[in-house]
Design a protein around this motif. Structure first.
Motif, PDB file in Angstrom:
ATOM      1  N   PRO A  17       4.004  -3.548   8.230  1.00 32.36           N
ATOM      2  CA  PRO A  17       2.728  -4.269   8.351  1.00 32.36           C
ATOM      3  C   PRO A  17       1.848  -4.099   7.117  1.00 32.36           C
ATOM      4  O   PRO A  17       0.633  -4.199   7.215  1.00 32.36           O
ATOM      5  CB  PRO A  17       2.089  -3.589   9.576  1.00 32.36           C
ATOM      6  CG  PRO A  17       2.599  -2.189   9.522  1.00 32.36           C
ATOM      7  CD  PRO A  17       3.968  -2.228   8.891  1.00 32.36           C
ATOM      8  N   PHE A  18       2.454  -3.778   5.985  1.00 33.43           N
ATOM      9  CA  PHE A  18       1.659  -3.564   4.768  1.00 33.43           C
ATOM     10  C   PHE A  18       2.438  -4.002   3.539  1.00 33.43           C
ATOM     11  O   PHE A  18       3.658  -4.184   3.585  1.00 33.43           O
ATOM     12  CB  PHE A  18       1.254  -2.087   4.647  1.00 33.43           C
ATOM     13  CG  PHE A  18       2.425  -1.152   4.488  1.00 33.43           C
ATOM     14  CD1 PHE A  18       2.943  -0.861   3.228  1.00 33.43           C
ATOM     15  CD2 PHE A  18       3.032  -0.562   5.607  1.00 33.43           C
ATOM     16  CE1 PHE A  18       4.034  -0.004   3.087  1.00 33.43           C
ATOM     17  CE2 PHE A  18       4.117   0.286   5.467  1.00 33.43           C
ATOM     18  CZ  PHE A  18       4.621   0.563   4.197  1.00 33.43           C
ATOM     19  N   GLU A  19       1.684  -4.162   2.448  1.00 36.98           N
ATOM     20  CA  GLU A  19       2.299  -4.448   1.142  1.00 36.98           C
ATOM     21  C   GLU A  19       1.759  -3.456   0.125  1.00 36.98           C
ATOM     22  O   GLU A  19       0.691  -2.865   0.342  1.00 36.98           O
ATOM     23  CB  GLU A  19       1.966  -5.872   0.701  1.00 36.98           C
ATOM     24  CG  GLU A  19       0.475  -6.105   0.524  1.00 36.98           C
ATOM     25  CD  GLU A  19       0.126  -7.516   0.089  1.00 36.98           C
ATOM     26  OE1 GLU A  19       1.024  -8.224  -0.395  1.00 36.98           O
ATOM     27  OE2 GLU A  19      -1.060  -7.900   0.222  1.00 36.98           O
ATOM     28  N   LEU A  20       2.505  -3.262  -0.940  1.00 35.80           N
ATOM     29  CA  LEU A  20       2.039  -2.353  -1.992  1.00 35.80           C
ATOM     30  C   LEU A  20       1.384  -3.171  -3.090  1.00 35.80           C
ATOM     31  O   LEU A  20       1.921  -4.199  -3.508  1.00 35.80           O
ATOM     32  CB  LEU A  20       3.225  -1.571  -2.570  1.00 35.80           C
ATOM     33  CG  LEU A  20       4.008  -0.698  -1.586  1.00 35.80           C
ATOM     34  CD1 LEU A  20       5.183  -0.023  -2.290  1.00 35.80           C
ATOM     35  CD2 LEU A  20       3.103   0.359  -0.940  1.00 35.80           C
ATOM     36  N   LYS A  21       0.201  -2.711  -3.516  1.00 38.66           N
ATOM     37  CA  LYS A  21      -0.460  -3.387  -4.639  1.00 38.66           C
ATOM     38  C   LYS A  21      -1.488  -2.437  -5.260  1.00 38.66           C
ATOM     39  O   LYS A  21      -1.795  -1.387  -4.665  1.00 38.66           O
ATOM     40  CB  LYS A  21      -1.082  -4.714  -4.205  1.00 38.66           C
ATOM     41  CG  LYS A  21      -2.079  -4.644  -3.097  1.00 38.66           C
ATOM     42  CD  LYS A  21      -2.574  -6.067  -2.778  1.00 38.66           C
ATOM     43  CE  LYS A  21      -3.749  -6.009  -1.833  1.00 38.66           C
ATOM     44  NZ  LYS A  21      -4.311  -7.280  -1.480  1.00 38.66           N
ATOM     45  N   PRO A  22      -2.038  -2.790  -6.433  1.00 38.45           N
ATOM     46  CA  PRO A  22      -2.999  -1.888  -7.065  1.00 38.45           C
ATOM     47  C   PRO A  22      -4.229  -1.665  -6.187  1.00 38.45           C
ATOM     48  O   PRO A  22      -4.670  -2.566  -5.472  1.00 38.45           O
ATOM     49  CB  PRO A  22      -3.378  -2.631  -8.356  1.00 38.45           C
ATOM     50  CG  PRO A  22      -2.221  -3.519  -8.630  1.00 38.45           C
ATOM     51  CD  PRO A  22      -1.704  -3.948  -7.290  1.00 38.45           C
ATOM     52  N   SER A  23      -4.743  -0.445  -6.253  1.00 37.16           N
ATOM     53  CA  SER A  23      -5.934  -0.074  -5.475  1.00 37.16           C
ATOM     54  C   SER A  23      -6.961   0.476  -6.461  1.00 37.16           C
ATOM     55  O   SER A  23      -6.678   1.464  -7.145  1.00 37.16           O
ATOM     56  CB  SER A  23      -5.549   1.004  -4.454  1.00 37.16           C
ATOM     57  OG  SER A  23      -6.688   1.517  -3.839  1.00 37.16           O
ATOM     58  N   SER A  24      -8.103  -0.150  -6.524  1.00 35.42           N
ATOM     59  CA  SER A  24      -9.082   0.147  -7.571  1.00 35.42           C
ATOM     60  C   SER A  24      -9.344   1.650  -7.756  1.00 35.42           C
ATOM     61  O   SER A  24      -9.772   2.331  -6.812  1.00 35.42           O
ATOM     62  CB  SER A  24     -10.386  -0.577  -7.233  1.00 35.42           C
ATOM     63  OG  SER A  24     -11.339  -0.255  -8.188  1.00 35.42           O
ATOM     64  N   GLY A  25      -9.070   2.162  -8.941  1.00 31.44           N
ATOM     65  CA  GLY A  25      -9.356   3.561  -9.286  1.00 31.44           C
ATOM     66  C   GLY A  25      -8.376   4.561  -8.706  1.00 31.44           C
ATOM     67  O   GLY A  25      -8.548   5.772  -8.880  1.00 31.44           O
ATOM     68  N   LYS A  26      -7.347   4.084  -8.000  1.00 30.83           N
ATOM     69  CA  LYS A  26      -6.416   5.022  -7.336  1.00 30.83           C
ATOM     70  C   LYS A  26      -4.956   4.735  -7.676  1.00 30.83           C
ATOM     71  O   LYS A  26      -4.064   5.229  -6.999  1.00 30.83           O
ATOM     72  CB  LYS A  26      -6.555   4.918  -5.809  1.00 30.83           C
ATOM     73  CG  LYS A  26      -7.962   5.071  -5.263  1.00 30.83           C
ATOM     74  CD  LYS A  26      -7.929   4.883  -3.745  1.00 30.83           C
ATOM     75  CE  LYS A  26      -9.293   4.532  -3.207  1.00 30.83           C
ATOM     76  NZ  LYS A  26      -9.226   3.977  -1.852  1.00 30.83           N
ATOM     77  N   GLY A  27      -4.695   3.900  -8.683  1.00 28.99           N
ATOM     78  CA  GLY A  27      -3.312   3.519  -8.946  1.00 28.99           C
ATOM     79  C   GLY A  27      -2.910   2.418  -7.984  1.00 28.99           C
ATOM     80  O   GLY A  27      -3.644   1.436  -7.826  1.00 28.99           O
ATOM     81  N   TRP A  28      -1.782   2.611  -7.315  1.00 34.47           N
ATOM     82  CA  TRP A  28      -1.351   1.641  -6.307  1.00 34.47           C
ATOM     83  C   TRP A  28      -1.619   2.208  -4.924  1.00 34.47           C
ATOM     84  O   TRP A  28      -1.832   3.413  -4.758  1.00 34.47           O
ATOM     85  CB  TRP A  28       0.138   1.319  -6.478  1.00 34.47           C
ATOM     86  CG  TRP A  28       0.382   0.284  -7.553  1.00 34.47           C
ATOM     87  CD1 TRP A  28      -0.098   0.329  -8.826  1.00 34.47           C
ATOM     88  CD2 TRP A  28       1.137  -0.915  -7.434  1.00 34.47           C
ATOM     89  NE1 TRP A  28       0.318  -0.780  -9.512  1.00 34.47           N
ATOM     90  CE2 TRP A  28       1.079  -1.570  -8.701  1.00 34.47           C
ATOM     91  CE3 TRP A  28       1.862  -1.516  -6.418  1.00 34.47           C
ATOM     92  CZ2 TRP A  28       1.723  -2.786  -8.943  1.00 34.47           C
ATOM     93  CZ3 TRP A  28       2.519  -2.732  -6.659  1.00 34.47           C
ATOM     94  CH2 TRP A  28       2.430  -3.344  -7.911  1.00 34.47           C
ATOM     95  N   GLY A  29      -1.595   1.312  -3.921  1.00 31.08           N
ATOM     96  CA  GLY A  29      -1.791   1.759  -2.555  1.00 31.08           C
ATOM     97  C   GLY A  29      -1.122   0.786  -1.588  1.00 31.08           C
ATOM     98  O   GLY A  29      -0.499  -0.196  -2.008  1.00 31.08           O
ATOM     99  N   ALA A  30      -1.241   1.070  -0.299  1.00 28.38           N
ATOM    100  CA  ALA A  30      -0.646   0.207   0.738  1.00 28.38           C
ATOM    101  C   ALA A  30      -1.781  -0.530   1.451  1.00 28.38           C
ATOM    102  O   ALA A  30      -2.778   0.086   1.823  1.00 28.38           O
ATOM    103  CB  ALA A  30       0.130   1.060   1.732  1.00 28.38           C
TER     104      ALA A  30
END
Ligand SMILES: C[S@@+](CC[C@H](N)C(=O)[O-])C[C@H]1O[C@@H](n2cnc3c(N)ncnc32)[C@H](O)[C@@H]1O
Length: 335
Positions: A17-30
């Motif tokens: 139920p998720f995708e991986l993509k960049p997360s502001s200031g944290k690298g990548w996230g789900a």
């Protein structure tokens, strides 16, 4: 968005139920791709490999050996791991340390033992939050686990980042203490320095830590606190009463209920935590032997919310009970 980023090649379950993509200031996230209901399983994952050693003893050689034992088709997966937004991995042991989970069960005190570590490609992509929406419960049996599971602890909306708390005792630690332990500056909502919520949060978490000290007579590390420095309990007599397990039953019940209310107000009282904390409160409420006290405790626990239970239980404050001495005796024997 980096379309050729190696994380894009990580194998995802078809129903994730998720995708991986960049997360502001944290690298990548789900990030949630659909609504995830409270209590739903988000991901069940087996490790790429496991190293059967406590964390501090794991060396580069251990990681290389475990890697070499992988089937040829699985080896390239290890090289998809990146710097995790913190620093570039200079040694394979660092890549392992930043992407592993403890697979041990808990000890008799309810704390997770230091056991074998598994390398998890997807769960390690989840970022940390001090007010998370997901939990990876510590295995409650003393057996070690062979896979890791994450569950939504509240409803998660599409597009929301999926986060969990990297440490299980952060509900008792202030922002500064959490950042020291994490070794990075957390960008979650509770950590926005100087906001009223952040200040309130620090007070609540410190208070919960102190209340736990009063109940079990020791701190998070299992040790008694020095009276010098920045003690949790400044009243010497109260501190001694906690450490000698002489806190009366009425106070024990009130402290337990206060922990529930503060944790709930902080937004941290998920179903797993409630299940863990509430049995001792219900047990305390049934232990009163002095009739008036027993009646009040029963009335308190008959209320609907933790706050209502606390408000009624406050009437017990300062009351001794016929069960106090026997209870102190039992608790002292357990130390
Ligand atoms: C296990 S990784 C999580 C996934 C990682 N963001 C990635 O790109 O692969 C842990 C690292 O992510 C970053 N991180 C995780 N949670 C964070 C947060 N709340 N605030 C800032 N950075 C965070 C930190 O650099 C941390 O060392």
């Amino acid at each position: 968005m980096a379309l050729d980023h190696p994380y894009r090649q990580l194998p995802m379950p078809s129903n994730a139920p998720f995708e991986l993509k960049p997360s502001s200031g944290k690298g990548w996230g789900a990030f949630a791709t659909r609504r995830i209901g409270r209590g739903a399983l988000i991901l069940s994952e087996e490790p790429l490999f496991t190293i059967r050693k406590p964390h501090a003893e794991i060396t580069d050689e251990d990681v290389v050996r475990a890697f070499q034992q992988l089937p040829a088709s699985r080896k390239p997966l290890f090289f998809l791991l990146r710097d995790n937004a913190s620093w570039q991995f200079r040694r394979v042991e660092h890549a392992f340390a930043e992407n592993c989970f403890n697979m041990a069960g808990e000890d008799h005190g309810g704390r997770q033992r230091d056991g074998p570590r598994g390398l998890f490609l997807l769960h390690s992509r989840f970022n940390h939050s001090c007010l998370p929406n997901t939990k990876i419960p510590i295995p409650t049996s003393n057996r070690e686990i062979t896979y890791v599971q994450s569950f939504a602890i509240r409803d998660i909306l599409p597009g929301e980042e999926i986060t969990f708390s990297y440490e299980c005792d952060f509900g008792c630690r202030t922002r500064e203490e959490r950042h020291q332990q994490l070794r990075f500056v957390c960008h979650c909502d509770v950590c926005q320095a100087g906001t009223t919520f952040q200040q309130l949060s620090d007070m609540r978490r410190r208070l919960v830590r102190g209340l736990q000290y009063l109940q079990i007579g020791k701190d998070l590390d299992g040790q008694k606190q020095e009276a010098s420095g920045r003690p949790l309990i400044t009243d010497i007599q109260l501190k001694r009463a906690a450490e000698t397990r002489s806190i009366p039953l009425s106070s024990r019940l009130i402290y337990g209920l206060l922990v529930m209310v503060l944790t709930e107000q902080e937004g941290l009282l998920d179903d797993f935590l409630a299940e863990r904390l509430s049995p001792s409160i219900w047990a305390a409420a049934t232990m009163f032997e002095t009739e008036n006290n027993a009646r009040l405790a029963k009335l308190a626990m008959a209320q609907e919310t933790w706050l209502e239970r606390l408000c009624v239980a406050f009437h017990l404050y300062g009351r001794a009970d016929a069960a106090d001495a026997a209870l102190a005796g039992v608790l002292r024997k357990r130390v």
